[in-house]
Design a protein around this motif. Structure first.
Motif, PDB file in Angstrom:
ATOM      1  N   LYS A   1      -3.827   4.385  -5.688  1.00 45.89           N
ATOM      2  CA  LYS A   1      -4.200   4.320  -4.276  1.00 45.89           C
ATOM      3  C   LYS A   1      -2.986   4.375  -3.358  1.00 45.89           C
ATOM      4  O   LYS A   1      -3.072   3.980  -2.200  1.00 45.89           O
TER       5      LYS A   1
ATOM      6  N   THR B   1       0.840  -1.191   0.000  1.00 52.11           N
ATOM      7  CA  THR B   1       0.000   0.000   0.000  1.00 52.11           C
ATOM      8  C   THR B   1       0.885   1.255   0.000  1.00 52.11           C
ATOM      9  O   THR B   1       0.371   2.364   0.052  1.00 52.11           O
TER      10      THR B   1
ATOM     11  N   ARG C   1      -5.570   0.112   3.791  1.00 55.43           N
ATOM     12  CA  ARG C   1      -6.717  -0.203   2.934  1.00 55.43           C
ATOM     13  C   ARG C   1      -6.547  -1.651   2.458  1.00 55.43           C
ATOM     14  O   ARG C   1      -6.183  -1.923   1.322  1.00 55.43           O
TER      15      ARG C   1
ATOM     16  N   GLU D   1     -12.117   0.399   1.740  1.00 55.12           N
ATOM     17  CA  GLU D   1     -11.971   1.818   1.388  1.00 55.12           C
ATOM     18  C   GLU D   1     -11.701   2.641   2.645  1.00 55.12           C
ATOM     19  O   GLU D   1     -12.381   2.484   3.653  1.00 55.12           O
ATOM     20  N   THR D   2     -10.675   3.484   2.592  1.00 52.70           N
ATOM     21  CA  THR D   2     -10.400   4.429   3.673  1.00 52.70           C
ATOM     22  C   THR D   2      -9.399   5.483   3.216  1.00 52.70           C
ATOM     23  O   THR D   2      -8.590   5.223   2.325  1.00 52.70           O
TER      24      THR D   2
ATOM     25  N   ARG E   1     -14.181  -4.903  -1.033  1.00 46.88           N
ATOM     26  CA  ARG E   1     -13.762  -3.600  -1.568  1.00 46.88           C
ATOM     27  C   ARG E   1     -13.428  -2.640  -0.426  1.00 46.88           C
ATOM     28  O   ARG E   1     -14.199  -1.728  -0.128  1.00 46.88           O
TER      29      ARG E   1
ATOM     30  N   ASP F   1     -13.066   7.641   8.888  1.00 45.78           N
ATOM     31  CA  ASP F   1     -12.090   8.498   8.221  1.00 45.78           C
ATOM     32  C   ASP F   1     -12.059   9.894   8.846  1.00 45.78           C
ATOM     33  O   ASP F   1     -10.997  10.486   9.027  1.00 45.78           O
TER      34      ASP F   1
ATOM     35  N   GLY G   1     -14.009   1.212   7.005  1.00 45.80           N
ATOM     36  CA  GLY G   1     -14.215   0.619   5.682  1.00 45.80           C
ATOM     37  C   GLY G   1     -13.235  -0.492   5.326  1.00 45.80           C
ATOM     38  O   GLY G   1     -13.224  -0.964   4.186  1.00 45.80           O
ATOM     39  N   ALA G   2     -12.386  -0.874   6.281  1.00 43.65           N
ATOM     40  CA  ALA G   2     -11.398  -1.927   6.008  1.00 43.65           C
ATOM     41  C   ALA G   2     -11.067  -2.624   7.323  1.00 43.65           C
ATOM     42  O   ALA G   2      -9.952  -2.562   7.808  1.00 43.65           O
TER      43      ALA G   2
ATOM     44  N   THR H   1      -4.819   5.119   3.333  1.00 45.39           N
ATOM     45  CA  THR H   1      -4.545   4.133   2.274  1.00 45.39           C
ATOM     46  C   THR H   1      -3.544   3.063   2.712  1.00 45.39           C
ATOM     47  O   THR H   1      -3.548   1.964   2.172  1.00 45.39           O
TER      48      THR H   1
ATOM     49  N   SER I   1      -7.027  -4.137  -6.077  1.00 46.97           N
ATOM     50  CA  SER I   1      -6.728  -3.712  -4.711  1.00 46.97           C
ATOM     51  C   SER I   1      -5.360  -4.221  -4.266  1.00 46.97           C
ATOM     52  O   SER I   1      -4.707  -4.997  -4.968  1.00 46.97           O
TER      53      SER I   1
END
Ligand code: AN7
Length: 392
Positions: A149, A123, A288, A281-282, A279, A314, A260-261, A285, A171
């Motif tokens: 990302k 990441t 993520r 998401e945050t 999926r 977030d 989100g993760a 990153t 991802s």
């Protein structure tokens, strides 16, 4: 030295190219014999390599990693209701994140096994660190990152050190699957994700440093969790210091994920099995990640330490990042602010030392803070305009 499987408890001989248990497929852990542990008495020098007796390789490829600041945070502590709050600023490492502790060891092993190239999915911070240490060792670097990302600072590090960069249309979890498949069929490519238990040996030194600097173990350690290598490594470090008699008790491990993760938080609330987040998401990153490879070790660390795991939004992450920067002068990246956000939400009552691990430097991701409110206005170059701005 040997390899142990935390899932099925099989043991295997020392082999830096064995990335998973041949019996059950789970990630492995490095183990030391009683004799090796008995010999680990004298720690000398500074940083990661101070702990050489508890590391799997002798020869360092180093940029001066470890020995990061452990900052007393009184003002922030009052705000969060934590009387003894510390921030361990891993952004002070050579490439700006905790990953350097592992890479100095991992790259040394890659050189020892005669690898031509090293590879990782990332990441961002792992790729930045691996690219720098690969350059230092004269090895080729291949990084697989999720396209669009990765924070600008991290990508620029991989670029400048000359890594080959594959931007995956998918991802981090897709990149992770691909690089693992690659390492299995291309034996000259050495895998440096936290699937590699030898790299995690370097990361465990953060736990040793905390105990030695504080003069006692923390009561709780709060850290962001993505692929879950770091929480596993720290817990291993604390256990080793405990079995050596250097500390008399173990800290509670508190893992924080973005809402989100949060597959680890969900697993702990459910039946203890991982259900990947398809999926993730945050804004953070770095974390993520929907299918963390070290999930089993992380769950064991949290349960065995009587710790806990939870999520933050977030918004809470970005607010905590600004709070830390303004109350204590520490600029960390969004993922690294997640522990502060969690303590703010949770209001834990812990009288002993609480350490938040600030995993990465804020300069890694300058875009994340551009929306923060501040007195800022474009003005003519004259004194009256400046005075108007400051309200005098
Ligand atoms: C700043 O760089 O996974 O739970 O590929 O960069 O050990 O994965 C980064 C992870 C926390 C989570 N904070 O650590 C990568 C990568 C920061 C990070 C984590 C990461 P793990």
């Amino acid at each position: 030295m040997l390899l142990r499987c935390p899932a099925c408890e099989a043991t295997h001989p020392h082999d830096p190219m064995l990335y998973a248990c041949p019996r059950c497929g789970a990630p492995l852990e490095v183990g030391y014999s009683e004799e090796e542990m008995r010999r680990a008495t004298a720690f000398e020098g500074r940083g990661v390599w101070r702990y050489r007796p508890l590391l799997p390789v002798d020869r360092a490829v180093t940029l001066g990693e470890g020995d990061t600041g452990l900052h007393v945070c009184e003002r922030l502590g009052r705000e969060l209701g934590i009387p003894r709050l510390y921030v361990k600023n891993e952004g002070e490492n050579p490439t700006g994140s905790f990953k350097d502790r592992g890479m100095t060891v991992g790259i040394a092993l890659a050189a020892a096994v005669g690898a031509r190239a090293v590879a990782c999915a990332s990441t961002g911070n792992t790729s930045a660190s691996m690219s720098a240490y690969a350059a230092r060792a004269g090895l080729k670097a291949l990084v697989l990152v999720p396209a669009d990302k990765v924070a600008a600072g991290k990508l620029s590090q991989a670029l400048v050190h000359g890594a080959v960069i594959a931007e995956i249309e998918g991802s981090f979890d897709d990149a992770m699957r691909l690089v693992t498949e690659l390492a299995v069929c291309e034996r000259s490519v050495y895998l440096l994700n936290s699937l590699n238990p030898y790299r995690l040996e370097g990361q465990k030194t953060l736990a040793f440093e905390l105990c030695e600097t504080l003069g006692e173990p923390p009561e709780a350690v709060v850290l962001p969790v993505g692929n879950a290598g770091n929480i596993s490594a720290l817990w291993k470090g604390f256990r080793e210091f405990h079995s050596l008699g250097r500390i008399g008790r173990l800290p509670r491990m508190i893992g924080v994920q973005a809402e989100g993760a949060a597959p680890i938080v969900r697993a702990l609330r459910g039946h203890g099995d991982l259900e990947p987040v398809p999926r993730p998401e945050t804004v953070a990153t770095a974390i993520r990640i929907g299918a963390p490879v070290n999930w089993r070790k992380a769950i064991a660390a949290i349960r065995d330490s009587e710790g806990e795991a939870g999520t933050v939004t977030d918004r809470e992450i970005l607010d905590a990042q600004t709070l830390l920067a303004r109350l204590e002068g520490l600029f960390v990246e969004p993922a690294s602010a997640a522990p502060i956000a969690y303590l703010r939400r949770r209001r834990l009552e812990v009288p002993g030392p609480v350490v938040c691990v600030a995993t990465g430097n804020g300069l890694k991701d300058p875009d994340a803070v551009l929306g923060v409110p501040v007195l800022r206005e474009r003005i003519h170059p004259d004194l009256a305009a400046v005075r108007r701005l400051i309200g005098s």
